[in-house]
Design an enzyme around this catalytic site. Structure first.
Site, PDB file in Angstrom:
ATOM      1  N   LYS A 201     -44.429 -13.681  -1.537  1.00  0.00           N
ATOM      2  CA  LYS A 201     -43.849 -14.826  -2.319  1.00  0.00           C
ATOM      3  C   LYS A 201     -44.121 -14.473  -3.647  1.00  0.00           C
ATOM      4  O   LYS A 201     -45.071 -13.926  -4.386  1.00  0.00           O
ATOM      5  CB  LYS A 201     -44.610 -16.141  -2.083  1.00  0.00           C
ATOM      6  CG  LYS A 201     -44.253 -17.407  -2.683  1.00  0.00           C
ATOM      7  CD  LYS A 201     -45.242 -18.909  -2.261  1.00  0.00           C
ATOM      8  CE  LYS A 201     -44.676 -19.869  -3.082  1.00  0.00           C
ATOM      9  NZ  LYS A 201     -45.360 -20.980  -2.465  1.00  0.00           N
TER      10      LYS A 201
ATOM     11  N   ASP B 210     -36.011 -25.640   6.607  1.00  0.00           N
ATOM     12  CA  ASP B 210     -36.186 -24.259   6.197  1.00  0.00           C
ATOM     13  C   ASP B 210     -37.648 -23.828   6.104  1.00  0.00           C
ATOM     14  O   ASP B 210     -38.382 -22.741   5.966  1.00  0.00           O
ATOM     15  CB  ASP B 210     -35.376 -23.678   5.204  1.00  0.00           C
ATOM     16  CG  ASP B 210     -35.524 -24.551   4.062  1.00  0.00           C
ATOM     17  OD1 ASP B 210     -35.386 -25.784   4.216  1.00  0.00           O
ATOM     18  OD2 ASP B 210     -36.214 -24.170   2.880  1.00  0.00           O
TER      19      ASP B 210
ATOM     20  N   ASP C 149     -35.123 -16.094 -10.319  1.00  0.00           N
ATOM     21  CA  ASP C 149     -35.821 -15.051 -10.757  1.00  0.00           C
ATOM     22  C   ASP C 149     -36.721 -14.342  -9.813  1.00  0.00           C
ATOM     23  O   ASP C 149     -36.896 -13.341  -9.926  1.00  0.00           O
ATOM     24  CB  ASP C 149     -36.632 -15.242 -12.136  1.00  0.00           C
ATOM     25  CG  ASP C 149     -37.928 -16.199 -12.095  1.00  0.00           C
ATOM     26  OD1 ASP C 149     -38.337 -16.197 -10.826  1.00  0.00           O
ATOM     27  OD2 ASP C 149     -38.412 -16.384 -13.088  1.00  0.00           O
TER      28      ASP C 149
ATOM     29  N   ARG D  52     -48.934 -13.473   2.123  1.00  0.00           N
ATOM     30  CA  ARG D  52     -49.311 -14.410   3.012  1.00  0.00           C
ATOM     31  C   ARG D  52     -49.762 -13.696   4.524  1.00  0.00           C
ATOM     32  O   ARG D  52     -48.525 -12.621   4.814  1.00  0.00           O
ATOM     33  CB  ARG D  52     -48.718 -15.704   3.267  1.00  0.00           C
ATOM     34  CG  ARG D  52     -47.480 -15.430   4.002  1.00  0.00           C
ATOM     35  CD  ARG D  52     -46.821 -16.773   4.445  1.00  0.00           C
ATOM     36  NE  ARG D  52     -46.555 -17.680   3.240  1.00  0.00           N
ATOM     37  CZ  ARG D  52     -45.240 -17.771   2.674  1.00  0.00           C
ATOM     38  NH1 ARG D  52     -44.308 -17.192   3.238  1.00  0.00           N
ATOM     39  NH2 ARG D  52     -45.051 -18.532   1.644  1.00  0.00           N
TER      40      ARG D  52
END
Length: 460
Positions: free
Chosen positions: A116, A263, A128, A182
């Site tokens: 992430k 999602d 971005d 993660r």
């Protein structure tokens, strides 16, 4: 993922490569100007054989994203669609993250390392591709607390500050930046299936179903379930079981995810993708986490409904492989499974042994009524009824005394992540670069997990 971590060798197994030509796009990580290691999950790095990495090697893999030996040669940004607040969006995909590696743990289970804030991808749109350091710290706290409270959740594996200034509309700017990794069993979403039916790719849909059944094994459908031998029907039953359990676990934890779009729904049943989450300051079904959820669609009291609706969208997608009646039969199990899991999880957090479905449901109803009438948070309610703070077991204890067999129950208050506590922890970092408050919070949260012990059911 809730089972206790166990040491294991590093076993790379990038099985996603068989699906990658139609499921993902190879991408390059962002070239960050700095890389300061801020968090390394020493509880879980050994579970995938990466505890032997020194800090410089860790940074090389989890900030520069040098490939792990025998693993993916290049990161993959996954493709998917999804309903966002019930509106279908075909322009989605990994916009600020990617799949970095896949490994097996000591039990042979497949685990993903996903990112992430790792940079832009073909799915970034106008974003971005970055993550604020505050967002990363919040994800550390959320995943650690949920793990302690017996919720199937991804684990925050690594956070590295990256030295960029980010501008955001919903927090003070410029903001410090970070990249997070993660650990979870998988990153296949309900929206992944929705994309394939949208594009009319039934062969790929069948291949994805086969992949999920092979890599994320679960229970077989009930003996009397129609179509119980069909792969799509089997998967539907498994996802319904997992998401009904997750909804119950969130409820007993007093947790509000905030954005329950399709999602954001992992078919492994793991809670992940933490944005505007909150813990309840008091028992309030109408409480919302996202400031933009004006209608309360994903409020605390409607989370089970949201996950049920999302399961319904999976059933719609799987209609390309199976008839409707067996899929509907699987979907109809959600409500009873949720109620059973809710009572079971509630009794576990009280520290009691199950007493049968009716008795456990009655205890749950009593507890909810008490929290509502006395305006208690779940944290306070459960802590009090374990004898926390020397208060005794309260009204509930008159009927079922709860043993206080861990020193945490003698402390004045339970670990808590209500918004004021989260902001206090972040303020120490933002204002003084003081990470001691975070470390102390994580120590207390992990002690809570030790005191509660293993949850009653895990499906991953």
């Amino acid at each position: 993922m809730r089972a206790e971590p166990q040491a294991a060798p590093c076993i790379p197994d990038p099985v996603i490569l068989d699906l990658a030509p139609w499921l993902a796009d190879p991408v390059h990580p962002a070239p960050f100007p700095a890389a300061e290691l801020r968090f390394r999950n020493r509880r879980w790095d050994g579970s995938v054989g990466l505890d032997g990495l020194d800090d410089s090697q860790w940074v090389e893999h989890f900030a520069r994203f040098a490939p792990l030996p025998g693993n993916l040669p290049q990161p993959l940004a996954l493709r998917y669609h999804g309903h966002q607040f019930r509106v279908y969006n075909p322009e989605l995909g990994d916009g600020r993250g990617f799949l970095f590696a896949q490994l097996r743990d000591g039990h042979g289970r497949l685990l993903d390392l996903g990112t992430k804030g790792s940079g832009q991808t073909p799915w970034s749109r106008d974003g971005d591709g970055r993550l604020t350091l505050k967002g990363a710290v919040r994800e550390i706290l959320a995943t650690e607390m949920l793990e302690a409270l017996g919720v199937n959740t991804s684990k925050t594996f690594s956070v590295i500050e990256t030295g960029e200034e980010l501008f955001r509309q919903d927090e003070p700017s410029p903001a410090r930046s970070a990249v997070l990794v993660r650990l979870s069993h998988g990153h296949i979403r309900i929206g992944t299936f929705q994309r394939l039916v949208y594009l009319d790719e039934p062969e790929h849909m069948a291949a994805l179903v086969a992949y999920c059944l092979a890599q994320y094994p679960g229970n077989q459908p009930p003996d009397d379930a129609p179509g119980r031998d069909e792969p799509a029907v089997i998967l539907m039953h498994q996802v319904v079981e997992r998401l009904a359990l997750l909804a119950a676990q969130w409820a007993v934890a007093g947790f509000v995810h905030g954005v329950l779009n399709t999602d954001n729904m992992n078919i492994t049943g793991e809670s992940f993708d933490y944005g505007p989450w909150r813990w309840l300051p008091r028992w309030d079904p109408a409480f919302t986490a996202a400031y933009f959820d004006h209608g309360g669609l994903y409020s605390f009291g409607r989370q089970a409904e949201a996950l049920y609706w999302n399961c319904g969208q999976l059933a719609v997608a799987l209609r390309s492989l199976a008839e409707a009646p067996p899929l509907i039969a699987a979907l109809e199990r959600f409500g009873p499974l949720y109620q059973q899991a809710l009572a079971r999880q509630f009794v576990w957090r009280l520290g009691l042994e199950p007493r049968g479905q009716d008795a456990d449901a009655a205890l749950l109803a009593f507890g909810e009524r008490q929290m509502r009438e006395e305006q208690l948070s779940p944290d306070t309610f459960f802590f009090r009824h374990r004898g926390g703070g020397g208060l005794g077991a309260g009204a509930l204890g008159q009927h079922c005394p709860v043993p206080s067999d861990h020193p945490i129950w003698a402390e004045p208050a339970p670990p808590s992540l209500v918004i004021e506590e989260v902001e206090r922890i972040w303020s120490a970092i933002a204002e003084r670069d003081d990470w001691a408050e975070l470390e102390q919070a994580l120590t207390a949260i992990r002690r809570l997990g030790e005191a509660l012990g293993p949850p009653p059911v895990t499906l991953c």
